[in-house]
Design a protein around this motif. Sequence first.
Motif, mmCIF file in Angstrom:
data_model
loop_
_atom_site.group_PDB
_atom_site.id
_atom_site.type_symbol
_atom_site.label_atom_id
_atom_site.label_comp_id
_atom_site.label_asym_id
_atom_site.label_seq_id
_atom_site.Cartn_x
_atom_site.Cartn_y
_atom_site.Cartn_z
ATOM 1 N N VAL A 17 6.745 -10.428 12.519
ATOM 2 C CA VAL A 17 6.962 -10.052 11.249
ATOM 3 C C VAL A 17 5.901 -9.156 10.786
ATOM 4 N N GLN A 18 4.533 -9.390 10.918
ATOM 5 C CA GLN A 18 3.479 -8.258 10.620
ATOM 6 C C GLN A 18 4.051 -6.876 11.243
ATOM 7 N N ARG A 19 4.296 -6.809 12.428
ATOM 8 C CA ARG A 19 4.909 -5.475 13.020
ATOM 9 C C ARG A 19 5.940 -5.086 11.997
ATOM 10 N N ALA A 20 6.794 -5.426 11.793
ATOM 11 C CA ALA A 20 7.828 -4.817 10.827
ATOM 12 C C ALA A 20 7.328 -4.568 9.554
ATOM 13 N N ALA A 21 6.603 -5.376 8.936
ATOM 14 C CA ALA A 21 5.906 -5.067 7.637
ATOM 15 C C ALA A 21 5.153 -3.794 7.796
ATOM 16 N N ILE A 22 4.210 -3.772 8.780
ATOM 17 C CA ILE A 22 3.482 -2.447 9.104
ATOM 18 C C ILE A 22 4.262 -1.123 8.982
ATOM 19 N N LEU A 24 7.288 -0.884 7.832
ATOM 20 C CA LEU A 24 7.771 -0.424 6.514
ATOM 21 C C LEU A 24 6.884 0.058 5.616
ATOM 22 N N LEU A 25 5.557 -0.498 5.573
ATOM 23 C CA LEU A 25 4.474 0.042 4.738
ATOM 24 C C LEU A 25 4.224 1.421 5.218
ATOM 25 N N GLU A 26 4.090 1.693 6.598
ATOM 26 C CA GLU A 26 3.830 3.278 7.042
ATOM 27 C C GLU A 26 4.871 4.105 6.553
ATOM 28 N N LYS A 27 5.978 3.607 6.515
ATOM 29 C CA LYS A 27 7.167 4.601 5.967
ATOM 30 C C LYS A 27 7.484 4.558 4.480
ATOM 31 N N HIS A 28 6.499 3.796 3.929
ATOM 32 C CA HIS A 28 6.409 3.686 2.387
ATOM 33 C C HIS A 28 7.664 3.341 1.688
ATOM 34 N N VAL A 29 8.439 2.341 2.325
ATOM 35 C CA VAL A 29 9.700 1.767 2.189
ATOM 36 C C VAL A 29 9.533 0.550 1.296
ATOM 37 N N PRO A 30 10.279 0.548 -0.060
ATOM 38 C CA PRO A 30 10.128 -0.547 -1.002
ATOM 39 C C PRO A 30 10.901 -1.883 -0.230
ATOM 40 N N PHE A 31 10.476 -2.816 -0.445
ATOM 41 C CA PHE A 31 11.144 -3.960 0.133
ATOM 42 C C PHE A 31 11.026 -5.532 -0.316
ATOM 43 N N GLU A 32 11.597 -6.500 -0.408
ATOM 44 C CA GLU A 32 11.661 -7.517 -0.773
ATOM 45 C C GLU A 32 11.059 -8.680 0.570
ATOM 46 N N ARG A 33 10.117 -9.656 0.238
ATOM 47 C CA ARG A 33 9.630 -10.396 1.062
ATOM 48 C C ARG A 33 9.984 -11.678 1.013
ATOM 49 N N ILE A 34 10.770 -12.556 1.694
ATOM 50 C CA ILE A 34 11.096 -13.958 1.810
ATOM 51 C C ILE A 34 10.528 -14.614 2.848
ATOM 52 N N ASN A 35 9.595 -15.792 2.532
ATOM 53 C CA ASN A 35 9.139 -16.482 3.538
ATOM 54 C C ASN A 35 9.782 -17.640 3.784
ATOM 55 N N VAL A 36 10.176 -18.183 5.054
ATOM 56 C CA VAL A 36 10.821 -19.205 5.532
ATOM 57 C C VAL A 36 9.863 -20.328 6.119
ATOM 58 N N ASP A 37 10.187 -21.515 5.772
ATOM 59 C CA ASP A 37 9.336 -22.544 6.345
ATOM 60 C C ASP A 37 10.102 -22.916 7.866
ATOM 61 N N LEU A 38 9.553 -22.325 8.936
ATOM 62 C CA LEU A 38 9.970 -22.777 10.186
ATOM 63 C C LEU A 38 10.014 -24.051 10.690
ATOM 64 N N SER A 39 9.071 -24.919 10.221
ATOM 65 C CA SER A 39 9.142 -26.375 10.647
ATOM 66 C C SER A 39 10.347 -27.175 9.966
ATOM 67 N N ALA A 159 1.099 -0.206 15.562
ATOM 68 C CA ALA A 159 1.547 -1.490 14.906
ATOM 69 C C ALA A 159 1.875 -2.773 15.610
ATOM 70 N N VAL A 160 2.121 -2.628 16.939
ATOM 71 C CA VAL A 160 2.343 -3.616 17.710
ATOM 72 C C VAL A 160 0.854 -4.387 18.047
ATOM 73 N N PHE A 161 -0.106 -3.768 18.192
ATOM 74 C CA PHE A 161 -1.538 -4.351 18.571
ATOM 75 C C PHE A 161 -2.177 -4.803 17.304
ATOM 76 N N ALA A 162 -2.080 -4.140 16.208
ATOM 77 C CA ALA A 162 -2.920 -4.536 15.068
ATOM 78 C C ALA A 162 -2.747 -6.190 14.723
ATOM 79 N N PRO A 163 -1.453 -6.611 14.831
ATOM 80 C CA PRO A 163 -1.549 -8.265 14.557
ATOM 81 C C PRO A 163 -2.372 -8.930 15.631
ATOM 82 N N VAL A 164 -2.405 -8.380 16.903
ATOM 83 C CA VAL A 164 -3.295 -8.959 17.720
ATOM 84 C C VAL A 164 -4.660 -9.044 17.442
ATOM 85 N N PHE A 165 -5.184 -7.982 17.324
ATOM 86 C CA PHE A 165 -6.573 -7.782 17.057
ATOM 87 C C PHE A 165 -7.108 -8.414 15.731
ATOM 88 N N ARG A 166 -6.024 -8.672 14.770
ATOM 89 C CA ARG A 166 -6.327 -9.245 13.713
ATOM 90 C C ARG A 166 -6.864 -10.753 13.668
#
Length: 236
Positions: A17-22, A24-39, A159-166
Amino acid sequence: MPHAQLTLISHPLCPFVQRAAIVLLEKHVPFERINVDLSAKPDWFLALSPMGKVPLLKVELQDRADTILFESTAICEYLNETKGSISLYSDDALARAQQRAWVEFGVAVLADAWQFLNAQDLAIAGIKRAALRYKLHQLEGKLDQEPYFSGSAFSMVDAVFAPVFRYFDLLSPVVSHPIFNDLPRVSAWRSSLADRPSVMSAVEDDYASRLQQHLVNQQALLSGSIRNDLVAGLSR
């Protein structure tokens, strides 16, 4: 492309998800975010996600039925091709192919990092730590520019490695330092990514405390290694 309304269906801890969000943010595209409980996946989510995973991207276009994209790679490729004038891949076909290969390599690095974080015994932790170090050494030999993977331009590889290093920015230096020791180029790249606005904004303010709670729930060896200042919500 006509204007599209975008909704990113996500989970607060998911690195894909972070990869996709990054992107979107790099492209300066407005978007809505909805979190899901995966459990406890809701029925509406299962009806949309063929694999029962996040991220999903809901694309709403005028005069066209809503479309659901799944799998982060497909989502990021769509965003790169349709949003903004600057591509996150090289214009050169050979360099572009190399970047896509390193994107796939990043998935393998993520797997080692995640299994290291979640390890419940020392043997598995040691194996995954060694595997991670080996891959980071391979990256060290590849990196010859800065501040990002391909030089001055932020790319899909970043964009792919940033969530790993985080993950390792959040861990105590006692844990993270030995993993990045003697890897000056990877360490500098990691630092540059941590300071990128899109990377910082790709997660919510309580990300550190959520990750800590996840590790506690998993009974992971590293459950007490998240930096206390970050769990408390203090700035870095």
